[in-house]
Design a protein around this motif. Structure first.
Motif, mmCIF file in Angstrom:
data_model
loop_
_atom_site.group_PDB
_atom_site.id
_atom_site.type_symbol
_atom_site.label_atom_id
_atom_site.label_comp_id
_atom_site.label_asym_id
_atom_site.label_seq_id
_atom_site.Cartn_x
_atom_site.Cartn_y
_atom_site.Cartn_z
ATOM 1 N N GLU A 78 0.834 -1.201 0.000
ATOM 2 C CA GLU A 78 0.000 0.000 0.000
ATOM 3 C C GLU A 78 0.870 1.253 0.000
ATOM 4 O OE1 GLU A 78 -2.919 0.264 3.046
ATOM 5 O OE2 GLU A 78 -3.740 -1.739 2.696
ATOM 6 N N LEU A 79 0.422 2.246 -0.747
ATOM 7 C CA LEU A 79 1.005 3.586 -0.691
ATOM 8 C C LEU A 79 0.061 4.438 0.136
ATOM 9 C CD1 LEU A 79 3.089 5.726 -1.595
ATOM 10 C CD2 LEU A 79 1.630 6.132 -3.603
ATOM 11 N N SER A 98 4.848 3.434 3.121
ATOM 12 C CA SER A 98 4.636 2.199 2.370
ATOM 13 C C SER A 98 4.289 1.103 3.367
ATOM 14 C CB SER A 98 5.909 1.822 1.593
ATOM 15 O OG SER A 98 5.780 0.529 1.034
ATOM 16 N N GLU A 99 3.095 0.536 3.246
ATOM 17 C CA GLU A 99 2.656 -0.553 4.114
ATOM 18 C C GLU A 99 2.682 -1.861 3.327
ATOM 19 O OE1 GLU A 99 -0.402 1.625 7.242
ATOM 20 O OE2 GLU A 99 -1.208 0.460 5.581
ATOM 21 N N ASN A 100 3.128 -2.931 3.976
ATOM 22 C CA ASN A 100 3.214 -4.226 3.310
ATOM 23 C C ASN A 100 2.666 -5.316 4.225
ATOM 24 O OD1 ASN A 100 5.061 -3.818 0.711
ATOM 25 N ND2 ASN A 100 5.808 -2.486 2.339
ATOM 26 N N PHE A 101 1.813 -6.167 3.650
ATOM 27 C CA PHE A 101 1.181 -7.260 4.376
ATOM 28 C C PHE A 101 1.615 -8.586 3.756
ATOM 29 C CE2 PHE A 101 -1.375 -3.496 4.612
ATOM 30 C CZ PHE A 101 -1.868 -3.456 5.899
ATOM 31 N N PHE A 102 2.010 -9.523 4.600
ATOM 32 C CA PHE A 102 2.462 -10.826 4.138
ATOM 33 C C PHE A 102 1.610 -11.913 4.795
ATOM 34 C CE2 PHE A 102 6.008 -7.874 4.154
ATOM 35 C CZ PHE A 102 6.511 -8.001 2.867
ATOM 36 N N GLU A 119 5.951 -1.560 7.755
ATOM 37 C CA GLU A 119 5.683 -0.221 7.237
ATOM 38 C C GLU A 119 6.929 0.643 7.344
ATOM 39 O OE1 GLU A 119 2.231 3.056 8.025
ATOM 40 O OE2 GLU A 119 3.526 2.624 9.734
ATOM 41 N N TYR A 120 7.172 1.414 6.283
ATOM 42 C CA TYR A 120 8.213 2.442 6.310
ATOM 43 C C TYR A 120 7.533 3.780 6.071
ATOM 44 C CZ TYR A 120 11.810 5.637 4.730
ATOM 45 O OH TYR A 120 12.606 6.754 4.575
ATOM 46 N N GLU A 121 7.806 4.759 6.949
ATOM 47 C CA GLU A 121 7.187 6.082 6.842
ATOM 48 C C GLU A 121 8.248 7.168 6.809
ATOM 49 O OE1 GLU A 121 3.482 7.213 9.102
ATOM 50 O OE2 GLU A 121 4.873 8.597 10.079
ATOM 51 N N ASN A 122 8.058 8.127 5.917
ATOM 52 C CA ASN A 122 8.961 9.270 5.799
ATOM 53 C C ASN A 122 8.188 10.542 6.128
ATOM 54 O OD1 ASN A 122 11.285 10.838 5.073
ATOM 55 N ND2 ASN A 122 10.316 11.259 3.102
ATOM 56 N N PHE A 133 6.743 -2.903 12.449
ATOM 57 C CA PHE A 133 6.649 -4.284 11.971
ATOM 58 C C PHE A 133 6.200 -5.204 13.100
ATOM 59 C CE2 PHE A 133 10.953 -3.471 13.421
ATOM 60 C CZ PHE A 133 11.235 -4.569 14.220
ATOM 61 N N GLY A 134 5.678 -6.364 12.699
ATOM 62 C CA GLY A 134 5.258 -7.342 13.690
ATOM 63 C C GLY A 134 4.235 -8.311 13.146
ATOM 64 N N PRO A 135 3.921 -9.350 13.923
ATOM 65 C CA PRO A 135 2.988 -10.384 13.476
ATOM 66 C C PRO A 135 1.526 -9.980 13.606
ATOM 67 C CG PRO A 135 3.799 -10.902 15.654
ATOM 68 C CD PRO A 135 4.543 -9.674 15.214
#
Length: 240
Positions: A78-79, A98-102, A119-122, A133-135
């Motif tokens: 996700e953006l 940027s959010e990412n789901f696995f 997630e990485y945030e600027n 991050f986390g489960p």
């Protein structure tokens, strides 16, 4: 619905939250994320919260706007654009993320469904970079579904105030009453305190696509002014 059917997943999920060290709300309430991914699905989402109290959070708002895509059967990205409003001030574009789901397991494969969030945030106009991050863990007991997020955040950069790993967590227990309406309770915790309260969510079909909504009214508990007394959380998502 028997009380034991509700209390079992609730107690198990609360136990998972308490097992992560020193969890207590991370100033900004997000939402409870789920561990499933739909390949090829596009999502447009808006979500946020508004605080109401006699302290620093009175009238504060955070709104997030997302565009997501299911890249594979196990990865969704996700953006995200973050807009914040301090009490008495106007809204400002605060950050991009940027959010990412696995998805780590198939639904029903184990005693719980597992996922992972990163997630990485600027932050704009400041040298602050943040990772989260986390489960993600979801357990089902008949029509009761309990979902827990156990996350850690860390800020980097010369303007970062807290250069350490900070745990926080959330819990949602919902009852699958109907697709369009599912009552729930939610809990958010971090080192400052906790907020909890009733919630509702649902999904309706629109021209073959999905419109999802969420609404929660949360009450805070804290020894300082880092948690709002009352928080209204909302989310709307369109999937196609």
């Amino acid at each position: 619905m028997k009380l034991t059917r509700l209390s079992l997943p609730l107690c198990l999920s609360l136990g998972l939250l308490q097992s992560a060290a020193a969890m207590a709300v991370n100033g900004s309430v997000n939402m409870v994320f789920y561990p499933t991914v739909e390949e090829g699905e596009v999502e447009v989402e808006a979500r946020g919260w508004r605080g109401n109290d006699d302290g620093a959070f009175d009238g504060a708002e955070v709104d997030k706007f997302d565009l997501a895509y299911g890249v594979t059967s196990w990865w969704k990205t996700e953006l995200e654009f973050v807009v914040e409003k301090a009490p008495g001030e106007s809204r400002e574009w605060e950050a991009t993320a940027s959010e990412n789901f696995f998805q780590l397991s198939e639904q029903g494969e184990y005693f719980a469904d597992f996922g992972f969030f990163f997630e990485y945030e600027n932050v704009r106009d400041a040298d602050i970079h943040e990772v989260v991050f986390g489960p993600i863990i979801q357990m089902s007991f008949g029509d009761i579904v309990a979902t827990t997020n156990l996350f850690v955040e860390r800020e980097f950069g010369s303007d970062a105030e807290e250069k350490k790993f900070e745990p926080f967590g959330s819990l949602q227990v919902k009852y699958r009453l109907a697709k369009a309406f599912e009552p729930a309770v939610e809990l958010y915790m971090d080192e400052h305190g906790w907020i909890a309260g009733p919630a509702a969510l649902g999904e309706v079909k629109l021209a073959g696509n999905k419109l999802k909504w969420q609404l929660a009214y949360l009450l805070g508990n804290s020894n300082d002014d880092d948690v709002a007394d009352q928080t209204l959380r909302w989310a709307v998502e369109y999937e196609f």
